[in-house]
Design an enzyme around this catalytic site. Sequence first.
Site, mmCIF file in Angstrom:
data_model
loop_
_atom_site.group_PDB
_atom_site.id
_atom_site.type_symbol
_atom_site.label_atom_id
_atom_site.label_comp_id
_atom_site.label_asym_id
_atom_site.label_seq_id
_atom_site.Cartn_x
_atom_site.Cartn_y
_atom_site.Cartn_z
ATOM 1 N N ASP A 187 -8.263 -3.536 2.438
ATOM 2 C CA ASP A 187 -7.079 -4.376 2.229
ATOM 3 C C ASP A 187 -7.235 -5.773 2.835
ATOM 4 O O ASP A 187 -6.455 -6.671 2.507
ATOM 5 C CB ASP A 187 -5.843 -3.718 2.856
ATOM 6 C CG ASP A 187 -5.510 -2.379 2.224
ATOM 7 O OD1 ASP A 187 -5.519 -2.312 0.982
ATOM 8 O OD2 ASP A 187 -5.256 -1.410 2.958
ATOM 9 N N ASP A 207 0.859 -1.172 0.000
ATOM 10 C CA ASP A 207 0.000 0.000 0.000
ATOM 11 C C ASP A 207 0.903 1.232 0.000
ATOM 12 O O ASP A 207 2.075 1.151 0.379
ATOM 13 C CB ASP A 207 -0.878 -0.031 1.256
ATOM 14 C CG ASP A 207 -1.926 1.065 1.248
ATOM 15 O OD1 ASP A 207 -2.341 1.467 0.151
ATOM 16 O OD2 ASP A 207 -2.319 1.511 2.341
#
Length: 911
Positions: A645, A337
């Site tokens: 996520d 990320d």
Amino acid sequence: MPSTPPTGHSDTPWHALPAGAAAERLATDAQHGLPHAEAARRLSVHGPNRLPAPPRRPAWLRLLAQFHNVLIYVMLVSAAVTAGLGHWIDTGVLLGAVVINALIGFVQEGKAESALDAIRRMLSPQATVLRGGERQLVAAAQLVPGDIVLLASGDKVPADLRIVSARSLRADEAVLTGESVPSDKNDAPVAGDAPLGDRHGMLYSGTLVAAGTATGVVVATGSHTELGRISALLAQVETGTTPLLRQIARFSRWLALAILLFVAATFAIGVLWRGQAPADMFMMAVALAASAIPEGLPAIMTITLALGVRRMAQHRAIIRRLPAVETLGSVTVICSDKTGTLTCNEMTVQRVVTASHVYDVTGSGYAPQGGFHVGGAAVPPAEHPTLQCMARVALLCNDAALHQGAEGWQLTGDPTEGALLAFALKAGLDGPATHAALPRIDAIPFESEHRFMATLHHDHAGHALILVKGAPERVLDMCNTQHSGQGCEPLDHDYWRRAANDCAARALRVLAIAARRVPARQHALDFADMEGGFTLLGLLGSMDPPRPEAMAAVAECHAAGVRVKMITGDHGETARAIGAQLGIGLGRPALTGAEIELMDDEALREVVDSVDVFARASPEHKIRLVQALQARGEVVAMTGDGVNDAPALKRADVGVAMGRNGTEAAKDAAAMVLADDNFATLGAAVREGRGVYDNVRKFILFMLPTNGGEALVVFFAIAFGLMLPLTAAQVLWINLVTSSTLGVALAFEPTESDVMRRPPRDPRESLLSGLFVWRVVMVSVLMACAALGLFLWELGRGSSLETARTMAVCAVVAAEMFYLLNSRHILRSALSREGLLGNPQVLLAIGVCALLQLAFVHAPWLQAVFGSTDLSPGEWLRVLLAGAGVFAAAELEKWALRRLGRATPATGTAR
């Protein structure tokens, strides 16, 4: 969805509908809300606004499933064999290792299931709604499609809402989109195919209202919300086994077959060729099987992994699932990320444009540390009046606050405004003194409709100023002049538009800064004051910058053959710019979620290897990217902090969550948590993981010749019709001594210095490479020859059978002690200070083993149990020479391999 039939737009997504059409489709009134009776009816149809609990296996079934493993089967059979032979200590060790491994797996699986609970806890407990024309507070679980919800700054959004009206509304959607700054929201519809982060007319369950107020109509509740969709996705994701466990399973099957064939051959030779009694040979064959099974492997694996967990914790990497330690060492691709992991998650002014200069601003985050450079040369900000004026506006036209705490500089307020405060402090301004000199009298707060913020200030000398910051195109329309080093001059529109476009091309968020003098009698601001007459001071470009340590960590990963890919929900331009600064995706195109949407799985597998930056990615896109990489044979680590996520974290070979800013859902779905949210910590964890795998291989390379040497001694004696050099009790002694002392020391081996200069290992490779098979056979034969040779030598000299057998046992143990030093490095020589003394645990293990062996030889009560006898100094010297001979032969073999250039990455170059 709603039971009332829609009145058109049935195929149009909510974010593409005008607010009035959305309310009409849901048969509700934005001024009065649903009648109480209708709300109750819809609740009975749609059910409560909560995520359903998934079906779970009962605890006993989860526990039983932990025993379904080839290695566990081998260990259970071994335990049964040793129990049948009366070797109760071996039986206890085997069963203990089986139970410990099963309990660890059971506990870890229970933790994994809590990820869904963490998502359910994100739902707001209460909500303010309009029902029957009255405002009332209701449990969020009672919300239904069509309810009108009222929200203010700081509220958690209780369901998915279509915004009906909004004022200065901004929402923090990082848990769903990964964007580092709150998103502006309004009631306007957007394109039907807009990604979630661009749906400015929607508010989603579990996100936070960062500023402003809003009224919204509920369009989805419970499992139909975005959170519900992610929860369902998470429940469907299956986790795979780790590379080491797959290798151990293959190794166990191979070893079980090899032991079975070896035992069968021994039995057949003894009975059919040497005429031994079948019953006696059967017991000897069973004893051989017991001695050949590596009962210490599960225990050593657990110890090695546990030590890896401890070392990683020192690097602020918290391991939640034990096998993840080794899997990190197998990683070939890290999907990271962006926000907070590769970047600081703190907006920072990096570029200042005035009429006469362009300044680069150093430093990152909210700490007021850094300086200003023009053309690469540092400049003192006090000598640049326009820069000082811009810093003053940035400080005063601002609603945020910075304060220094125990963990550094902390922000209260908007991240972009925090960046402006840090910029002003870097320019040398004294915050309290500046506010005292120019107190604020009035303000026009920022709203997305007018895209600027303005404040009115009076000094103590009869002057008044209007200060403004906002979108460049909006502020430029207010300005007639620009500030230069010599004063004011006519505004050069083309220059400022080019400067703004240049900043935007660098993925900077651009703000224009302007000021205007007004009469001292003015004590209020309205929009008429903003129509013109302003002087443009300059442009400020800010971004969430890359962490400096992350740049070094990415470079180290690339050097280690680990590809780093950025998968973010942020905008493509921002992702590409950050990636370029980090060395990710240089010269490669970026791929957006919309483009991924158009590809099938096969097409995605074809392109995923050639793209390193993925932007505007949804939870489904992230899972598909992880699966596409895994389908290409990659071992994937995935980092993330948001609810969006969690499914990809669970699906990856190693899911890595952020400890400081990560959601509980992300942490529960992950195998590892970074306590400092720092990508550099992940790089250190990969290093430790490679060291753990090295140590497992070293133990196997030490263990197999140990077991093989004992077995070959007995096999050669049977095959050549000799008297047995070792009794069953003496074989048990050797196993106990080596398993409890020598082998454990290899778990403490420090990580090799060159471990991050090697390419990742092939996850499909076998634990036993060609080199390993050769080494195991060679050392097994050497140990067997040393023991059998001493045994026959002593018998030939007229020594007693007890003395010859004692010499054989001591020869095997001495050879193993010397070979332990060989095993510290697979190819590198042990003949150095580091090779001999680099691991204190090895020296301690050899010392303990030597004391035990002395007791075996000279303690009367052990002599009575094992049939051993005292040895003279000369006999001890021959034992040591036999062990040293094995050491010398192994070192000579490593030297020859290095000379022949057979050191490959798979066999451990120069280790």
